[in-house]
Each structure stands twice: as structure tokens, then as C-alpha cells.
Design a protein around this motif. Structure first.
Motif, mmCIF file in Angstrom:
data_model
loop_
_atom_site.group_PDB
_atom_site.id
_atom_site.type_symbol
_atom_site.label_atom_id
_atom_site.label_comp_id
_atom_site.label_asym_id
_atom_site.label_seq_id
_atom_site.Cartn_x
_atom_site.Cartn_y
_atom_site.Cartn_z
ATOM 1 N N ASP A 25 29.846 69.457 31.073
ATOM 2 C CA ASP A 25 28.963 70.509 31.604
ATOM 3 C C ASP A 25 28.484 71.423 30.484
ATOM 4 O O ASP A 25 27.303 71.800 30.433
ATOM 5 C CB ASP A 25 29.701 71.320 32.665
ATOM 6 C CG ASP A 25 29.974 70.503 33.923
ATOM 7 O OD1 ASP A 25 29.269 69.493 34.130
ATOM 8 O OD2 ASP A 25 30.885 70.883 34.699
ATOM 9 N N TRP A 26 29.389 71.776 29.564
ATOM 10 C CA TRP A 26 28.974 72.637 28.453
ATOM 11 C C TRP A 26 27.979 71.913 27.554
ATOM 12 O O TRP A 26 27.035 72.529 27.045
ATOM 13 C CB TRP A 26 30.197 73.075 27.638
ATOM 14 C CG TRP A 26 30.889 74.265 28.239
ATOM 15 C CD1 TRP A 26 32.122 74.316 28.796
ATOM 16 C CD2 TRP A 26 30.360 75.583 28.296
ATOM 17 N NE1 TRP A 26 32.430 75.569 29.232
ATOM 18 C CE2 TRP A 26 31.340 76.389 28.933
ATOM 19 C CE3 TRP A 26 29.174 76.174 27.903
ATOM 20 C CZ2 TRP A 26 31.160 77.743 29.165
ATOM 21 C CZ3 TRP A 26 29.000 77.535 28.130
ATOM 22 C CH2 TRP A 26 29.976 78.309 28.763
ATOM 23 N N VAL A 29 24.680 72.159 29.323
ATOM 24 C CA VAL A 29 24.131 73.515 29.226
ATOM 25 C C VAL A 29 23.601 73.779 27.828
ATOM 26 O O VAL A 29 22.522 74.375 27.646
ATOM 27 C CB VAL A 29 25.204 74.543 29.635
ATOM 28 C CG1 VAL A 29 24.747 75.959 29.297
ATOM 29 C CG2 VAL A 29 25.505 74.438 31.120
ATOM 30 N N TRP A 32 20.348 72.008 27.380
ATOM 31 C CA TRP A 32 19.273 72.657 28.165
ATOM 32 C C TRP A 32 18.812 73.939 27.486
ATOM 33 O O TRP A 32 17.608 74.212 27.396
ATOM 34 C CB TRP A 32 19.797 72.940 29.572
ATOM 35 C CG TRP A 32 18.799 73.679 30.417
ATOM 36 C CD1 TRP A 32 17.652 73.208 30.937
ATOM 37 C CD2 TRP A 32 18.872 75.061 30.788
ATOM 38 N NE1 TRP A 32 16.988 74.172 31.631
ATOM 39 C CE2 TRP A 32 17.730 75.346 31.558
ATOM 40 C CE3 TRP A 32 19.800 76.075 30.555
ATOM 41 C CZ2 TRP A 32 17.481 76.607 32.083
ATOM 42 C CZ3 TRP A 32 19.555 77.315 31.094
ATOM 43 C CH2 TRP A 32 18.405 77.587 31.849
ATOM 44 N N LEU A 55 25.238 79.329 34.422
ATOM 45 C CA LEU A 55 24.262 78.569 33.635
ATOM 46 C C LEU A 55 23.941 77.233 34.290
ATOM 47 O O LEU A 55 22.786 76.771 34.247
ATOM 48 C CB LEU A 55 24.798 78.366 32.217
ATOM 49 C CG LEU A 55 24.858 79.629 31.347
ATOM 50 C CD1 LEU A 55 25.524 79.330 30.010
ATOM 51 C CD2 LEU A 55 23.456 80.197 31.129
ATOM 52 N N LEU A 56 24.945 76.588 34.880
ATOM 53 C CA LEU A 56 24.677 75.328 35.580
ATOM 54 C C LEU A 56 23.736 75.547 36.773
ATOM 55 O O LEU A 56 22.806 74.760 37.009
ATOM 56 C CB LEU A 56 25.999 74.711 36.053
ATOM 57 C CG LEU A 56 26.861 74.046 34.980
ATOM 58 C CD1 LEU A 56 28.193 73.597 35.574
ATOM 59 C CD2 LEU A 56 26.140 72.852 34.356
ATOM 60 N N ALA A 59 20.278 76.127 35.413
ATOM 61 C CA ALA A 59 19.675 74.891 34.912
ATOM 62 C C ALA A 59 19.221 73.998 36.060
ATOM 63 O O ALA A 59 18.127 73.402 36.016
ATOM 64 C CB ALA A 59 20.678 74.164 34.016
#
Length: 306
Positions: A25-26, A29, A32, A55-56, A59
Motif C-alpha cells: 500500500d505504501w 501511495v 501515486w 492517502l489510500l 488515491a
């Protein structure tokens, strides 16, 4: 796993899976954010689960908006291409602004997005339009048609009631006629003894009335020659009322003048004698008044010395 503390040790597969998912996930992010800043350095921020979650979500929302924007752009491009193709083609039917397929798709889309009440109302309007033979229905036209149908139904109901009453009356009369006919055809029926005399009397009366018909017609024509009295208007009634009130006032004045002579006798000679007596009294009073006035004048007037 730069976001994990250095002293953290992985002892179980579940923790390893969570750590791998968090690292993925990081990574998403970071990529993105790098695409959004386009080569510029990303500002430093605290890396914790709450920040990752926010942030997810941001996004995902951004990607959804971009996808919707792309769909809108594609739809606009397709519509522009269809319009350009339609403009290039010769105009065959000026009444239809779009093709048949586009029209059908639009109608299907509208019908699919109708509520239950809207679909029921649309079906009712369509059925009513077909029954009333209305090509282009609207609320006002359908309302007028419904009112006309209600009025016609009411008239038909009244006619049905009248016909039913007439039918019952005809049945009663038919029954009475059948009974009378059965009585006349039966052997027990015997005509009246003076039936011939009644027949002659009836014929004589008919001839007499027929002879009087010209006379009655002459009377009717004479009556029709006289003009019918017209009804008075409001102005005429007001004028008549004013004249009547004037006559009443004049009568009151005359009554007052007549009341002055109410004490006189009915006999002319006696009345004249009383009148002469009253005149003599008036003359006496007048002379007395004049004498008093002359005495006052002489007393008040200054005397001239000799």
C-alpha cells in the motif's frame, strides 16, 4: 519495510502478510504521489496507519474521478462522431433529430430509471391515450377528455333511468291492455245497453267542437293583435314613486288647509254667518290695534310750542 521499527521481528506468517500488504500500500501511495508531483520532491509527512488510510482513500477517489472523466470524454467524442456522421449523411427525416437506435436507447434509459409510481403513471397515460385516440397526449388534453367522458356517462345514466321508467310504464300498460283484450274476447263480456246512444252522443259533441274551431281561431287571432303590456323598468318605477310621494305631500298640504275650516257648519248660510262674525272680530281687533298704535305715537312724539 522502511515504515517498521528496526527492532520489530516477524515471528508469524500473519504478521508477515500484514507487513507485506502494508508495504504494498505504501508503495502504491508513493507511486501515486510521485505521479501527481511529476518529478518534484514529495513533501515529508508522518507515516502511520491513519495517514496510509487517508492517502489510500484519496488515491482511490482520484482514480475513480479520472475514470469517470475518461468515460465522459469518450461519450462526448462518440456523440461528436455520430453528429458529424449524421451531418455528412443526407437528411431523410427532419422530424427525428436522432437516429432510431439512439432514440430507442434514450427511451430505454428513461424507462429503466423510472420509479414504480412513474412507471404506473406512464402506463396509465399510454393506455388512456390509446383508448381516447389521442396522438400527442398531455395532461390538459387528457383532463378535458376525462371530463367529457364523465359528462357523457352521466347523461347516459340519466337516459338509462328514463328508459327504465318508460319500459316499466309500457309493461304496465301492456299488461292492462292484455287484461282488457282478454276481457273483451271472453264470453262473459257484455257491452253496455246504451252503447249506441253513447256513440251518437260522442259523435254529436265532436261535430259541435269541430264547428267551434273557426270561432276559437278568430278569438286567438284577435287576442294576438293586441300589444302585450311591457314590464316597467327600474327608472320608471323610481319616477312613479317620486310622483306618488309628491302627490302625498300635496295631499298633506291640502288636508292642513281644509282642517282650518273643520269648525265651520255644513250649512252654507250658517257658515257664512260665522265667517262674517269672525271678520267683524278681526276688524274690531284691527281698529283697537291701530288706536293703541296711534296713542303711542302721539305720546312719544314731541309737541311743538306755539
Amino acid at each position: 519495510m522502511a515504515h517498521l521499527p528496526p527492532s520489530t521481528a516477524i515471528f508469524s506468517p500473519s504478521i508477515a502478510r500484514i507487513a507485506a500488504s502494508t508495504a504494498k500500500d505504501w508503495s502504491y501511495v508513493d507511486s501515486w504521489l510521485a505521479s501527481k508531483y511529476q518529478g518534484r520532491p514529495v513533501p515529508a509527512f508522518e507515516r502511520n496507519p491513519e495517514t496510509l488510510k487517508a492517502l489510500l482513500a484519496l488515491a482511490n477517489s482520484n482514480e475513480t474521478a479520472e475514470e469517470e472523466g475518461e468515460l465522459v470524454v469518450r461519450a462526448e467524442a462518440g456523440a461528436i462522431q455520430e453528429l458529424a456522421a449524421m451531418q455528412d449523411q443526407p437528411e431523410t427525416n427532419s422530424e427525428l433529430p436522432t437516429s432510431a437506435a439512439t432514440r430507442e436507447r434514450m427511451l430505454d434509459a428513461v424507462q429503466d430509471h423510472l420509479t414504480r409510481e412513474g412507471r404506473s403513471a406512464l402506463n396509465s397515460m399510454a393506455t388512456l391515450s390509446c383508448q381516447l385516440s389521442v396522438a400527442y397526449p398531455d395532461a390538459e388534453t387528457l383532463g378535458h377528455s376525462m371530463i367529457g367522458l364523465h359528462a357523457e356517462a352521466s347523461e347516459l345514466e340519466q337516459m338509462r333511468v328514463r328508459v327504465h321508467i318508460l319500459h316499466k310504464y309500457i309493461e304496465q300498460e301492456s299488461t292492462a291492455v292484455d287484461e282488457l283484450l282478454w276481457t273483451l274476447r271472453s264470453d262473459d263480456y257484455k257491452p253496455a245497453n246504451d252503447l249506441a246512444r253513447q256513440n251518437l252522443e260522442m259523435q254529436r259533441r265532436i261535430k259541435t267542437m269541430a264547428a267551434r274551431i273557426p270561432e276559437l281561431r278568430d278569438r286567438m287571432s284577435n287576442l294576438n293583435q293586441y300589444p302585450t303590456a311591457s314590464h316597467p323598468t327600474i327608472e320608471q318605477m323610481a319616477q312613479e314613486e317620486a310622483n306618488y310621494l309628491g302627490l302625498l305631500a300635496q295631499k298633506k298640504g291640502l288636508d292642513e288647509e281644509v282642517d282650518q275650516f273643520s269648525g265651520l257648519s255644513d250649512n252654507v248660510k250658517t257658515a257664512r254667518a260665522e265667517l262674517e262674525h269672525l271678520r267683524a272680530e278681526v276688524r274690531t281687533v284691527t281698529h283697537h290695534r291701530d288706536a293703541i298704535f296711534e296713542g303711542l305715537v302721539e305720546r312719544e312724539s314731541p309737541r311743538k310750542g306755539r
